[in-house]
Design an enzyme around this catalytic site. Structure first.
Site, PDB file in Angstrom:
ATOM      1  N   GLU A 288       0.841  -1.209   0.000  1.00  0.00           N
ATOM      2  CA  GLU A 288       0.000   0.000   0.000  1.00  0.00           C
ATOM      3  C   GLU A 288       0.869   1.251   0.000  1.00  0.00           C
ATOM      4  O   GLU A 288       0.562   2.241  -0.664  1.00  0.00           O
ATOM      5  CB  GLU A 288      -0.937   0.010   1.209  1.00  0.00           C
ATOM      6  CG  GLU A 288      -1.934  -1.136   1.251  1.00  0.00           C
ATOM      7  CD  GLU A 288      -2.741  -1.275  -0.029  1.00  0.00           C
ATOM      8  OE1 GLU A 288      -3.191  -0.254  -0.568  1.00  0.00           O
ATOM      9  OE2 GLU A 288      -2.897  -2.422  -0.500  1.00  0.00           O
ATOM     10  N   TRP A 320     -21.188  11.210 -19.775  1.00  0.00           N
ATOM     11  CA  TRP A 320     -21.723  11.015 -18.421  1.00  0.00           C
ATOM     12  C   TRP A 320     -23.100  11.657 -18.319  1.00  0.00           C
ATOM     13  O   TRP A 320     -23.364  12.684 -18.944  1.00  0.00           O
ATOM     14  CB  TRP A 320     -20.781  11.637 -17.388  1.00  0.00           C
ATOM     15  CG  TRP A 320     -19.364  11.142 -17.451  1.00  0.00           C
ATOM     16  CD1 TRP A 320     -18.265  11.829 -17.877  1.00  0.00           C
ATOM     17  CD2 TRP A 320     -18.888   9.839 -17.088  1.00  0.00           C
ATOM     18  NE1 TRP A 320     -17.143  11.040 -17.797  1.00  0.00           N
ATOM     19  CE2 TRP A 320     -17.492   9.816 -17.312  1.00  0.00           C
ATOM     20  CE3 TRP A 320     -19.496   8.679 -16.581  1.00  0.00           C
ATOM     21  CZ2 TRP A 320     -16.702   8.692 -17.060  1.00  0.00           C
ATOM     22  CZ3 TRP A 320     -18.711   7.565 -16.330  1.00  0.00           C
ATOM     23  CH2 TRP A 320     -17.339   7.583 -16.570  1.00  0.00           C
TER      24      TRP A 320
HETATM   25  C1  LIG Z   1     -11.433   6.709  -4.729  1.00  0.00           C
HETATM   26  C2  LIG Z   1     -10.250   6.706  -3.795  1.00  0.00           C
HETATM   27  C3  LIG Z   1      -9.778   7.900  -3.277  1.00  0.00           C
HETATM   28  C4  LIG Z   1      -8.672   7.911  -2.405  1.00  0.00           C
HETATM   29  N1  LIG Z   1      -8.212   9.112  -1.918  1.00  0.00           N
HETATM   30  C5  LIG Z   1      -7.112   9.137  -1.110  1.00  0.00           C
HETATM   31  C6  LIG Z   1      -6.592  10.365  -0.619  1.00  0.00           C
HETATM   32  O1  LIG Z   1      -7.086  11.451  -0.936  1.00  0.00           O
HETATM   33  N2  LIG Z   1      -5.523  10.314   0.213  1.00  0.00           N
HETATM   34  C7  LIG Z   1      -4.923   9.127   0.584  1.00  0.00           C
HETATM   35  O2  LIG Z   1      -3.945   9.151   1.359  1.00  0.00           O
HETATM   36  N3  LIG Z   1      -5.382   7.958   0.108  1.00  0.00           N
HETATM   37  C8  LIG Z   1      -6.459   7.916  -0.717  1.00  0.00           C
HETATM   38  N4  LIG Z   1      -6.940   6.712  -1.173  1.00  0.00           N
HETATM   39  C9  LIG Z   1      -6.206   5.480  -0.837  1.00  0.00           C
HETATM   40  C10 LIG Z   1      -6.684   4.762   0.438  1.00  0.00           C
HETATM   41  O3  LIG Z   1      -8.072   4.601   0.415  1.00  0.00           O
HETATM   42  C11 LIG Z   1      -6.298   5.486   1.722  1.00  0.00           C
HETATM   43  O4  LIG Z   1      -4.917   5.794   1.691  1.00  0.00           O
HETATM   44  C12 LIG Z   1      -6.550   4.611   2.950  1.00  0.00           C
HETATM   45  O5  LIG Z   1      -7.900   4.292   3.041  1.00  0.00           O
HETATM   46  C13 LIG Z   1      -6.105   5.346   4.197  1.00  0.00           C
HETATM   47  O6  LIG Z   1      -6.364   4.592   5.348  1.00  0.00           O
HETATM   48  P1  LIG Z   1      -5.180   3.943   6.193  1.00  0.00           P
HETATM   49  O7  LIG Z   1      -4.183   4.968   6.539  1.00  0.00           O
HETATM   50  O8  LIG Z   1      -5.811   3.183   7.315  1.00  0.00           O
HETATM   51  O9  LIG Z   1      -4.553   2.953   5.122  1.00  0.00           O
HETATM   52  P2  LIG Z   1      -3.623   1.665   5.252  1.00  0.00           P
HETATM   53  O10 LIG Z   1      -4.379   0.539   4.658  1.00  0.00           O
HETATM   54  O11 LIG Z   1      -3.101   1.479   6.623  1.00  0.00           O
HETATM   55  O12 LIG Z   1      -2.428   1.992   4.247  1.00  0.00           O
HETATM   56  C14 LIG Z   1      -1.218   2.640   4.690  1.00  0.00           C
HETATM   57  C15 LIG Z   1      -0.939   3.861   3.857  1.00  0.00           C
HETATM   58  O13 LIG Z   1      -0.667   3.506   2.507  1.00  0.00           O
HETATM   59  C16 LIG Z   1      -1.151   4.526   1.631  1.00  0.00           C
HETATM   60  N5  LIG Z   1      -2.172   3.931   0.763  1.00  0.00           N
HETATM   61  C17 LIG Z   1      -2.988   2.904   1.054  1.00  0.00           C
HETATM   62  N6  LIG Z   1      -3.740   2.578  -0.020  1.00  0.00           N
HETATM   63  C18 LIG Z   1      -3.393   3.431  -1.003  1.00  0.00           C
HETATM   64  C19 LIG Z   1      -3.818   3.596  -2.355  1.00  0.00           C
HETATM   65  N7  LIG Z   1      -4.725   2.805  -2.922  1.00  0.00           N
HETATM   66  N8  LIG Z   1      -3.270   4.597  -3.075  1.00  0.00           N
HETATM   67  C20 LIG Z   1      -2.324   5.399  -2.538  1.00  0.00           C
HETATM   68  N9  LIG Z   1      -1.883   5.276  -1.262  1.00  0.00           N
HETATM   69  C21 LIG Z   1      -2.404   4.305  -0.511  1.00  0.00           C
HETATM   70  C22 LIG Z   1      -1.764   5.626   2.513  1.00  0.00           C
HETATM   71  O14 LIG Z   1      -0.754   6.586   2.746  1.00  0.00           O
HETATM   72  C23 LIG Z   1      -2.084   4.861   3.790  1.00  0.00           C
HETATM   73  O15 LIG Z   1      -2.125   5.663   4.936  1.00  0.00           O
HETATM   74  C24 LIG Z   1      -8.047   6.688  -2.060  1.00  0.00           C
HETATM   75  C25 LIG Z   1      -8.531   5.489  -2.590  1.00  0.00           C
HETATM   76  C26 LIG Z   1      -9.622   5.498  -3.447  1.00  0.00           C
HETATM   77  C27 LIG Z   1     -10.123   4.198  -4.005  1.00  0.00           C
END
Ligand SMILES: Cc1cc2nc3c(=O)[nH]c(=O)nc-3n(C[C@H](O)[C@H](O)[C@H](O)COP(=O)(O)OP(=O)(O)OC[C@H]3O[C@@H](n4cnc5c(N)ncnc54)[C@H](O)[C@@H]3O)c2cc1C
Length: 482
Positions: A288, A320
């Site tokens: 991630e 759209w």
């Molecule tokens: C439509 C959509 C919009 C999103 N918008 C954002 C946003 O604005 N900011 C954001 O930080 N993340 C975004 N994400 C990615 C992801 O959903 C979040 O990072 C995650 O839910 C954050 O929760 P966590 O810290 O518990 O994640 P964890 O599962 O603990 O992951 C650890 C870290 O990895 C990074 N990460 C995880 N998944 C992704 C991913 N798919 N893409 C990029 N980085 C990721 C984040 O920094 C996150 O804190 C988005 C995903 C989708 C599908």
């Protein structure tokens, strides 16, 4: 405004931390060599630019709270932190020319990747260098800075898996040790500097982010605990929004209160050899963090993404439907699809949404309601505490099948099946939709089957019908390409 002290100035932007902060570290080290010099930090709030970027009020509040806290933390390191309020990013330029008049000998900061921010930094660098002031930018936003992971022919990877393979191979040879906390010999009395700069002091926020801690020690402790305990189960729990199975660290990574280097260091320390096992919680969590870097690399390589253009050019022609009342129902969590509604209410109430739910709600907006993904991208930014352009744009373009390495357009989430699979007992739904509390674990995913009239919002769209329309919308543009 001349000053006899040589000032080493650290400009804090996306690195709101005192540990592992290259800019603070090098500034303090340089100032330490000369008794007639001091290190000070500056943070410039730019609400005009924040608004232009649709930054959520909760994120703005978080930044303001974190900066106030950081002022106390840095004081203990004998570093004064000036906090000023300017209009927008362009207003930052004269601040540094004034600081130059006040005795600045060097500027230190962490790189920002967005195009306009880069242009601003270039301009400031030029002006300062002309005045004989040293400028030092450190690229620590990623472990592998954009441009450093490329294909054999030197191109940017457009697909995640080979990017990740290359990234992991490079990690083995990379030094990712963290910088120690910077310490300055004496606190510089910077009280009248803000006035000299001619800007107002940074205002307080509205406390809407009060549920998110801002003390660095506590945040580091949360990250360490996650790496020590929960990460082992991450692969089994991360898709279930009722389980609290993810780290919840995104806002800290987005604002740089934590560095990705700190996270990976700690992960390596705690996970040991399990980090090498493909499906271990630790290796999946690392993936991630690599996704986070992948989207930043893409943004730097394709700066036109900042203009919200689709990565797959043919999808720009999709017609759209953009029905405003449907969009409002989605925003408010009133679509009649409980998992979508609960997720949107989580976003509206807390400023955060679980990743699985971000995928479900994004897919629903685009492929069930046929609304331009950019409407959803913007709405997320206005609400998310962790709103971050590269990840948000990447996530939306993935869900909308318009992006790089995106979900194929014919892969359309069924919101009811997703709900049954990832919230099997309806626990998450009940948490955010108390109206559905009386429904049993089966009916809660689709509360419209009951023989008695449902008190819940009617479904605004029929998923099976909507699916067919999506396929037609995409086939139309894909065909016109041939
Ligand atoms: C439509 C959509 C919009 C999103 N918008 C954002 C946003 O604005 N900011 C954001 O930080 N993340 C975004 N994400 C990615 C992801 O959903 C979040 O990072 C995650 O839910 C954050 O929760 P966590 O810290 O518990 O994640 P964890 O599962 O603990 O992951 C650890 C870290 O990895 C990074 N990460 C995880 N998944 C992704 C991913 N798919 N893409 C990029 N980085 C990721 C984040 O920094 C996150 O804190 C988005 C995903 C989708 C599908």
């Amino acid at each position: 405004m001349a000053n006899s002290t040589s000032l080493h100035v650290v400009w804090l932007r996306n690195d709101l931390r005192s540990y592992d902060n290259a800019a603070l570290y090098y500034a303090a080290a340089a100032a330490g060599k000369d008794p007639a010099s001091a290190v000070i930090a500056i943070f410039i709030a730019t609400p005009g630019t924040w608004q232009q970027h649709h930054m959520a009020p909760i994120k703005q509040d978080f930044i303001r709270r974190r900066i106030k806290q950081m002022q106390t933390e840095l004081n203990e390191q004998n570093i004064a932190l000036l906090t000023v309020e300017a209009g927008n990013y362009k207003d930052c330029v004269p601040i540094f020319t004034k600081l130059a008049d006040a005795g600045m000998v060097a500027l230190y900061g962490q790189t920002e990747y967005e195009q306009r921010e880069q242009q601003r930094d270039k301009l400031i660098s030029q002006r300062l260098l002309q005045a004989g002031i040293a400028v030092n930018w450190y690229d620590r936003l990623c472990i592998m800075p954009p441009g450093s992971i490329v294909t054999q022919s030197g191109d940017t990877y457009k697909v995640f898996s080979p990017f990740k393979r290359n990234w992991l191979a490079r990690l083995r040879e990379q030094d990712i040790s963290c910088f120690p906390k910077a310490k300055s010999a004496a606190l510089y009395d910077a009280d009248n500097l803000v006035q000299q700069l001619g800007y107002a002091r940074m205002a307080n926020g509205d406390d809407s982010s009060a549920n998110y801690p801002v003390a660095e020690q506590q945040i580091l402790e949360n990250m360490r605990q996650f790496c020590q305990q929960q990460v082992a189960d991450y692969n089994d729990t991360r898709d279930f929004p009722a389980l609290n199975g993810t780290s919840g660290l995104s806002v800290y990574l987005a604002c740089g209160v934590l560095s990705v280097q700190q996270c990976v260091n700690r992960l390596q320390m705690e996970a040991g050899p399990t980090l090498e096992q493909e499906k271990s919680g630790a290796s999946v969590w690392l993936s991630e963090l690599i996704w986070r870097e992948f989207y930043k690399h893409i943004l730097v390589a394709y700066p036109e993404l900042i203009k919200h253009r689709p990565f797959q050019a043919d999808t720009a022609a999709i017609r759209w439907h953009n029905n405003k009342s449907m969009f409002n129902a989605w925003c408010e969590g009133k679509t009649g699809y409980p998992i979508v509604d609960a997720a949107m209410r989580q976003l509206n109430q807390t400023g955060w949404m679980h990743n699985r739910l971000r995928m479900i709600t994004a897919s629903f907006l685009v492929k069930d309601l046929h609304i331009d993904w950019r409407w959803g991208e913007r709405y997320f930014m206005t609400k998310l505490i962790d709103g971050e352009f590269a990840a948000n744009n990447g996530g939306w373009q993935w869900a909308a099948s318009t992006g790089t390495d995106a979900a194929p357009y014919f892969r359309i989430f069924n919101p009811v099946t997703q709900s049954e699979r990832f919230d099997p007992e309806g626990k998450f739904i009940r948490q955010f939709i108390p109206e559905l509390a009386q429904f049993n674990n089966k009916e809660i995913h689709w509360p419209h089957k009951k023989t008695t009239p449902s008190t819940y919002w009617p479904a605004i769209i029929d998923h099976a019908e909507a699916r067919k329309i999506t396929l037609a919308l995409f086939t139309e543009v894909k065909k016109s390409d041939e």
